[in-house]
Design an enzyme around this catalytic site. Structure first.
Site, short mmCIF file in Angstrom:
data_model
loop_
_atom_site.label_atom_id
_atom_site.label_comp_id
_atom_site.label_asym_id
_atom_site.label_seq_id
_atom_site.Cartn_x
_atom_site.Cartn_y
_atom_site.Cartn_z
N HIS A 1 0.87 -1.19 0.00
CA HIS A 1 0.00 0.00 0.00
C HIS A 1 0.90 1.23 0.00
CE1 HIS A 1 -3.54 2.33 0.58
NE2 HIS A 1 -3.90 1.97 1.81
N HIS B 1 -1.91 -2.59 -9.63
CA HIS B 1 -2.91 -1.99 -8.75
C HIS B 1 -4.15 -2.87 -8.77
CE1 HIS B 1 -5.58 0.98 -6.95
NE2 HIS B 1 -4.48 1.55 -6.51
N ASP C 1 3.02 5.47 -6.84
CA ASP C 1 4.25 5.44 -6.04
C ASP C 1 5.51 5.35 -6.88
OD1 ASP C 1 3.10 5.65 -3.53
OD2 ASP C 1 2.50 3.57 -3.59
N1 CMC Z 1 5.38 -7.28 -9.93
C1 CMC Z 1 5.26 -8.51 -10.49
N2 CMC Z 1 4.10 -9.18 -10.61
C2 CMC Z 1 2.99 -8.56 -10.16
C3 CMC Z 1 3.03 -7.28 -9.58
C4 CMC Z 1 4.28 -6.64 -9.47
N3 CMC Z 1 4.38 -5.42 -8.93
N4 CMC Z 1 1.79 -6.91 -9.21
C5 CMC Z 1 0.98 -7.93 -9.53
N5 CMC Z 1 1.71 -8.92 -10.13
C6 CMC Z 1 1.18 -10.17 -10.71
C7 CMC Z 1 0.80 -11.17 -9.62
O1 CMC Z 1 1.90 -12.02 -9.31
C8 CMC Z 1 -0.34 -11.90 -10.29
O2 CMC Z 1 0.20 -12.79 -11.25
P1 CMC Z 1 -0.53 -14.21 -11.56
O3 CMC Z 1 -1.88 -13.83 -12.11
O4 CMC Z 1 0.36 -14.88 -12.54
O5 CMC Z 1 -0.62 -14.92 -10.24
C9 CMC Z 1 -1.06 -10.81 -11.06
O6 CMC Z 1 -0.04 -9.84 -11.37
C10 CMC Z 1 -2.20 -10.15 -10.29
O7 CMC Z 1 -1.66 -9.65 -9.07
P2 CMC Z 1 -2.38 -9.69 -7.65
O8 CMC Z 1 -1.36 -9.86 -6.58
O9 CMC Z 1 -3.50 -10.68 -7.67
O10 CMC Z 1 -2.97 -8.25 -7.59
P3 CMC Z 1 -3.57 -7.53 -6.32
O11 CMC Z 1 -4.70 -6.72 -6.80
O12 CMC Z 1 -3.87 -8.51 -5.23
O13 CMC Z 1 -2.36 -6.61 -5.80
C11 CMC Z 1 -0.86 -4.81 -5.60
C12 CMC Z 1 -2.23 -5.28 -6.13
C13 CMC Z 1 -0.77 -3.29 -5.73
C14 CMC Z 1 -0.74 -5.15 -4.09
C15 CMC Z 1 0.26 -5.51 -6.42
O14 CMC Z 1 0.16 -5.16 -7.78
C16 CMC Z 1 1.65 -5.19 -5.89
O15 CMC Z 1 2.12 -5.87 -4.95
N6 CMC Z 1 2.34 -4.14 -6.45
C17 CMC Z 1 3.62 -3.72 -5.93
C18 CMC Z 1 3.40 -2.86 -4.70
C19 CMC Z 1 2.89 -1.47 -5.04
O16 CMC Z 1 3.41 -0.81 -5.94
N7 CMC Z 1 1.88 -1.00 -4.27
C20 CMC Z 1 1.33 0.35 -4.41
C21 CMC Z 1 -0.08 0.35 -4.88
S1 CMC Z 1 -0.63 2.00 -5.38
C22 CMC Z 1 -0.63 2.94 -3.96
C23 CMC Z 1 -1.58 2.46 -2.92
O17 CMC Z 1 -2.72 2.12 -3.23
O18 CMC Z 1 -1.20 2.48 -1.75
#
Ligand code: CMC
Length: 435
Positions: free
Chosen positions: A270, A311, A369
């Site tokens: 987050h 996201h 971010d």
């Molecule tokens: N790097 C590599 N792979 C990723 C990433 C990433 N940053 N984000 C998602 N994926 C992949 C994930 O492994 C999954 O792959 P598969 O379908 O093969 O299993 C797919 O994309 C869907 O991801 P998810 O984890 O189901 O997505 P989510 O909605 O649960 O998570 C997130 C969203 C923001 C937590 C995630 O994208 C992430 O960890 N990003 C990096 C951290 C980040 O930049 N966070 C800031 C978010 S914006 C500011 C805020 O809201 O606070």
């Protein structure tokens, strides 16, 4: 405007043949919603949605995100226009009150916020209880909750006037507390707020002035600071906002609720991501190593993720990231850091990731971010302060969401259910018989 009308959704139990009509709720935009509030009492079933991917927790008039198109609206106004034409305090007013302020309203609101920026002197003693090397977010979790001990006169959550004063106090004082956290960790004296400065100027002054030398405010950096505050001000029902709402649903006081939002924001998935982006860029080190790190991000057996990418809601370029990218270039130009290696690395990483099928297929775009950390670092903020700055800005969104919830006549404590998958009831085992 919701049109909670007569459309229904039929749910059928294929085993028993029973079926139920569930009301459909429609908002101004966004997915249609099946109202399942009576599901348990009428069917004996509950739903399972642990990460809330398909669950609406409330109706809200504050913020709308179209994740596929990359659109973000606050009270119907596009974030791009707000970032270009409004100030942070105008956006705070908008989030809290539903309309952009007229000139006199903005002057009055600005006056209230300005008059509330000082902190009770005794709060300084609270800081002394922390180690100097404490993460400033750890300090913020504590000191923001502590405000409930100092401002008893605005804690009656049922009184609209006290709610208003608490909201203003939080928007005004959280920046002061944040600047104090930064000063504490640097071992520098706290800098008092100045009423002749605007919100962003005052915040920079409290963070960077020292008794020996006043911080020289540069208009382009002030503008960038204000823009960063606008871009992080609200983002509908994300983890920290949902935490604030859930805490508030128990009728906890607003200071405690905002402290709970800060704890939730801290995580790297987050608000903590802006710190993690810079740490990741440091770790990658050079453009030559990007390939290796992209491979790590794609490797499911490796916990590494490309921070600042992806996201839950945006499946397109985060509109905030676009504005942030622009500000990033402006700030680095102004500071003569156009050739900053971290910016070059970030741009190359973005380019490669946006062309890579793994990221393209999963619609993983840069989020807010990705660039904010580079700007904040260039401005002189230590990396540990990045998430704190997010919290300073998001306080406006959290308290607006809390206020909206408190104004709902049907407020009830939030209480998710669970699917119990543990042991069935079994006889107690005496100590001597335990194996
Ligand atoms: N790097 C590599 N792979 C990723 C990433 C990433 N940053 N984000 C998602 N994926 C992949 C994930 O492994 C999954 O792959 P598969 O379908 O093969 O299993 C797919 O994309 C869907 O991801 P998810 O984890 O189901 O997505 P989510 O909605 O649960 O998570 C997130 C969203 C923001 C937590 C995630 O994208 C992430 O960890 N990003 C990096 C951290 C980040 O930049 N966070 C800031 C978010 S914006 C500011 C805020 O809201 O606070």
């Amino acid at each position: 405007m919701t049109k909670d009308a007569q459309k229904t959704f039929t749910l059928t139990n294929n085993e028993s043949g029973e079926s139920w009509e569930l009301p459909v709720v429609e908002g101004t935009y966004g997915p249609h919603c099946v109202d399942i509030r009576k599901l348990l009492s009428e069917t004996g079933y509950i739903t399972l949605d642990p990460s809330f991917t398909s669950t609406g927790s409330c109706k809200s008039k504050i913020t709308y995100i179209d994740g596929d198109k990359g659109i973000l609206l606050h009270r119907g106004y596009n974030i791009k226009e707000l970032a270009e034409k409004s100030s942070y305090l105008e956006v705070c007013y908008l989030l809290l009150n539903g309309e952009l302020p007229k000139k006199a309203e903005l002057e009055e609101f600005t006056g209230h916020i300005t008059m509330h920026t000082m902190i009770h002197e005794q709060v300084k003693a609270v800081y002394q209880g922390f180690r100097r090397d404490a993460h400033p977010m750890a300090i913020m979790c504590g000191v923001v909750g502590t405000m409930a001990a100092f401002y008893h006169d605005s804690l009656d959550i049922w009184d609209p006037e006290q709610r208003r004063i608490s909201a203003h106090r939080l928007i005004a004082k959280v920046p002061t507390l944040a600047a104090m956290a930064m000063k504490y960790s640097k071992g520098q004296p706290y800098v008092h707020p100045r009423n002749d400065l605007n919100f962003a100027e005052n915040f920079l002054h409290m963070c960077f002035s020292v008794p020996a030398e006043e911080y020289k405010l540069r208009p382009s950096l002030v503008k960038a600071m204000d823009r960063i505050l606008i871009l992080h001000a609200d983002h509908e029902q994300n983890a920290s906002t949902s935490t604030v709402r859930l805490a508030g649903s128990s009728q906890a006081n607003p200071m405690a609720c905002i402290a709970s939002g800060i704890t939730s924001l801290w995580g790297p998935a987050h608000g903590g991501a802006n710190q993690s982006v810079l740490e990741m860029l440091d770790e990658i080190g050079s453009v030559d190593n990007i390939k290796e790190y992209i491979a790590k991000a794609k490797d499911k057996s490796d916990p590494f993720r490309l921070m600042g990418f992806g996201h839950r809601v945006y499946k397109n370029y985060d509109p905030r990231a676009e504005i942030m990218r622009e500000s990033c270039h402006e700030v680095l130009d102004e500071l003569g850091m156009k050739d900053d290696p971290q910016l070059k690395l970030a741009m190359e990483l973005e380019k490669i990731a946006l062309e890579d099928p793994y990221f393209v297929d999963r619609k993983l775009y840069p989020n807010v971010d990705f660039y904010s950390g580079i700007i904040l670092k260039a401005m002189g903020f230590p990396v540990e302060m990045f998430t704190v700055l997010f919290a300073v800005s998001r306080t406006a969104g959290w308290i607006s969401q809390w206020k909206e919830m408190m104004e709902e006549p049907s407020l009830r404590i939030g209480r998710p259910r669970q699917i119990y998958v543990g042991e069935a009831e079994r006889p107690y085992v005496e100590m001597k018989k335990r194996k």
